[in-house]
Motif scaffolding. Sequence first.
Motif, PDB file in Angstrom:
ATOM      1  N   PHE A 111       0.824  -1.208   0.000  1.00  0.00           N
ATOM      2  CA  PHE A 111       0.000   0.000   0.000  1.00  0.00           C
ATOM      3  C   PHE A 111       0.858   1.257   0.000  1.00  0.00           C
ATOM      4  O   PHE A 111       0.584   2.210  -0.746  1.00  0.00           O
ATOM      5  CB  PHE A 111      -0.915  -0.018   1.227  1.00  0.00           C
ATOM      6  N   SER A 112       1.920   1.273   0.816  1.00  0.00           N
ATOM      7  CA  SER A 112       2.780   2.453   0.900  1.00  0.00           C
ATOM      8  C   SER A 112       3.506   2.698  -0.422  1.00  0.00           C
ATOM      9  O   SER A 112       3.640   3.845  -0.865  1.00  0.00           O
ATOM     10  CB  SER A 112       3.791   2.284   2.040  1.00  0.00           C
ATOM     11  N   VAL A 113       3.979   1.614  -1.038  1.00  0.00           N
ATOM     12  CA  VAL A 113       4.671   1.762  -2.330  1.00  0.00           C
ATOM     13  C   VAL A 113       3.723   2.322  -3.387  1.00  0.00           C
ATOM     14  O   VAL A 113       4.078   3.220  -4.161  1.00  0.00           O
ATOM     15  CB  VAL A 113       5.259   0.410  -2.775  1.00  0.00           C
ATOM     16  N   LEU A 114       2.496   1.805  -3.410  1.00  0.00           N
ATOM     17  CA  LEU A 114       1.516   2.299  -4.382  1.00  0.00           C
ATOM     18  C   LEU A 114       1.156   3.755  -4.116  1.00  0.00           C
ATOM     19  O   LEU A 114       1.047   4.561  -5.062  1.00  0.00           O
ATOM     20  CB  LEU A 114       0.259   1.425  -4.341  1.00  0.00           C
ATOM     21  N   ILE A 115       0.982   4.106  -2.847  1.00  0.00           N
ATOM     22  CA  ILE A 115       0.645   5.487  -2.510  1.00  0.00           C
ATOM     23  C   ILE A 115       1.794   6.419  -2.875  1.00  0.00           C
ATOM     24  O   ILE A 115       1.588   7.514  -3.434  1.00  0.00           O
ATOM     25  CB  ILE A 115       0.309   5.610  -1.018  1.00  0.00           C
ATOM     26  N   TYR A 116       3.034   5.997  -2.569  1.00  0.00           N
ATOM     27  CA  TYR A 116       4.187   6.849  -2.893  1.00  0.00           C
ATOM     28  C   TYR A 116       4.322   7.018  -4.407  1.00  0.00           C
ATOM     29  O   TYR A 116       4.549   8.140  -4.894  1.00  0.00           O
ATOM     30  CB  TYR A 116       5.459   6.242  -2.313  1.00  0.00           C
ATOM     31  N   ALA A 117       4.211   5.906  -5.142  1.00  0.00           N
ATOM     32  CA  ALA A 117       4.330   5.997  -6.598  1.00  0.00           C
ATOM     33  C   ALA A 117       3.202   6.850  -7.186  1.00  0.00           C
ATOM     34  O   ALA A 117       3.427   7.679  -8.078  1.00  0.00           O
ATOM     35  CB  ALA A 117       4.314   4.595  -7.211  1.00  0.00           C
ATOM     36  N   GLY A 118       1.978   6.644  -6.678  1.00  0.00           N
ATOM     37  CA  GLY A 118       0.866   7.458  -7.160  1.00  0.00           C
ATOM     38  C   GLY A 118       1.018   8.926  -6.806  1.00  0.00           C
ATOM     39  O   GLY A 118       0.741   9.807  -7.624  1.00  0.00           O
ATOM     40  N   LYS A 157       8.766  13.825   0.808  1.00  0.00           N
ATOM     41  CA  LYS A 157       9.386  13.477   2.086  1.00  0.00           C
ATOM     42  C   LYS A 157       8.345  13.431   3.202  1.00  0.00           C
ATOM     43  O   LYS A 157       8.352  12.523   4.045  1.00  0.00           O
ATOM     44  CB  LYS A 157      10.478  14.484   2.421  1.00  0.00           C
ATOM     45  N   GLY A 158       7.456  14.429   3.203  1.00  0.00           N
ATOM     46  CA  GLY A 158       6.383  14.414   4.194  1.00  0.00           C
ATOM     47  C   GLY A 158       5.471  13.209   4.024  1.00  0.00           C
ATOM     48  O   GLY A 158       4.997  12.628   5.012  1.00  0.00           O
ATOM     49  N   LEU A 159       5.231  12.813   2.763  1.00  0.00           N
ATOM     50  CA  LEU A 159       4.406  11.638   2.508  1.00  0.00           C
ATOM     51  C   LEU A 159       5.068  10.380   3.049  1.00  0.00           C
ATOM     52  O   LEU A 159       4.405   9.509   3.636  1.00  0.00           O
ATOM     53  CB  LEU A 159       4.139  11.509   1.007  1.00  0.00           C
ATOM     54  N   VAL A 160       6.389  10.274   2.863  1.00  0.00           N
ATOM     55  CA  VAL A 160       7.122   9.108   3.387  1.00  0.00           C
ATOM     56  C   VAL A 160       7.038   9.067   4.912  1.00  0.00           C
ATOM     57  O   VAL A 160       6.813   8.002   5.512  1.00  0.00           O
ATOM     58  CB  VAL A 160       8.589   9.152   2.915  1.00  0.00           C
ATOM     59  N   ILE A 161       7.225  10.219   5.553  1.00  0.00           N
ATOM     60  CA  ILE A 161       7.137  10.264   7.023  1.00  0.00           C
ATOM     61  C   ILE A 161       5.733   9.878   7.486  1.00  0.00           C
ATOM     62  O   ILE A 161       5.566   9.106   8.445  1.00  0.00           O
ATOM     63  CB  ILE A 161       7.511  11.667   7.527  1.00  0.00           C
ATOM     64  N   LEU A 162       4.729  10.390   6.790  1.00  0.00           N
ATOM     65  CA  LEU A 162       3.348  10.070   7.158  1.00  0.00           C
ATOM     66  C   LEU A 162       3.064   8.583   6.999  1.00  0.00           C
ATOM     67  O   LEU A 162       2.456   7.960   7.876  1.00  0.00           O
ATOM     68  CB  LEU A 162       2.389  10.892   6.291  1.00  0.00           C
TER      69      LEU A 162
END
Length: 278
Positions: free
Chosen positions: A23-30, A170-175
């Motif tokens: 889920f995190s990989v998909l959210i980050y890529a999206g 970066k903020g998305l990764v931290i979140l």
Amino acid sequence: MKSLRGLIRRSALVLMAGLLLVFSVLIYAGGDALVRRFVDGRLLGLAETLSTIVDQHPNLIESSGEDFGLAAEVRRSEKQQHELQEVTHSLRIFSPEGRLLWKGSDAVAQPPINEKVFERVRLGNTVFETVESADGAPVRQLFLPVPRYGEARYVMQAEASLLLYRGTLKGLVILLTFGSATILLIAWVGSGWLAQKVLTPIELLSAGAEMMSEADLAKRLALDSSYQEFRRLTQAFNSVMDRFQRSVEGQRRFVDHAAHEMQTPLTVLQGNLEVALH
């Protein structure tokens, strides 16, 4: 010996971690694709607007010349240069050969542009590139041809700083990291509660079976559970106890009957032996 409780908790944690990773990989890529698309769309809209103005009023470029942009560049202080690294947009206009004709007052110094970029633009292509400024700040650039009579008359360059873009990612990764850690913690606690909920009836059945003795063969286990699986398990255990009780009672009746049948011949034999002894 392995514990079923530990297996349930580990399995739930591994499954949740795998799902969160995907889920995190998909959210980050999206998110990366959407933010980059937004930046590119803003650049393209700005460049097309300016190209329309230039196409309708070409005398603006011819009258301003390059000196205006150079003079503005000289007047900027170092502090202003640093502040302009995070400017939303900046614009330049080149000739098809790569000569700078005009630039906006907010344009900052950038590395030399590759000649291959102008070759692609002269062929009518819109080119997007990501470069780094002199101090390493990321910049997204767009090169758009301004045609006249089927040929590229000008090359429009629009650029935007990617510092906010990278800060957003970066903020998305931290979140995502903190969110995933929180969910994993909840999953670990929840799996413990689920394991307790599932294994408590089994532990009650085990404790009841361990306390049964030979004198308690007529005793049956009773489990008050709302789940049909545990009720079936209790019924199966009681059915086994019924068959075992019938088997034991049959053996007892056989022993009693055999003892009764053997009592008379033994009594006669005992009498004859006593007579013979006398």
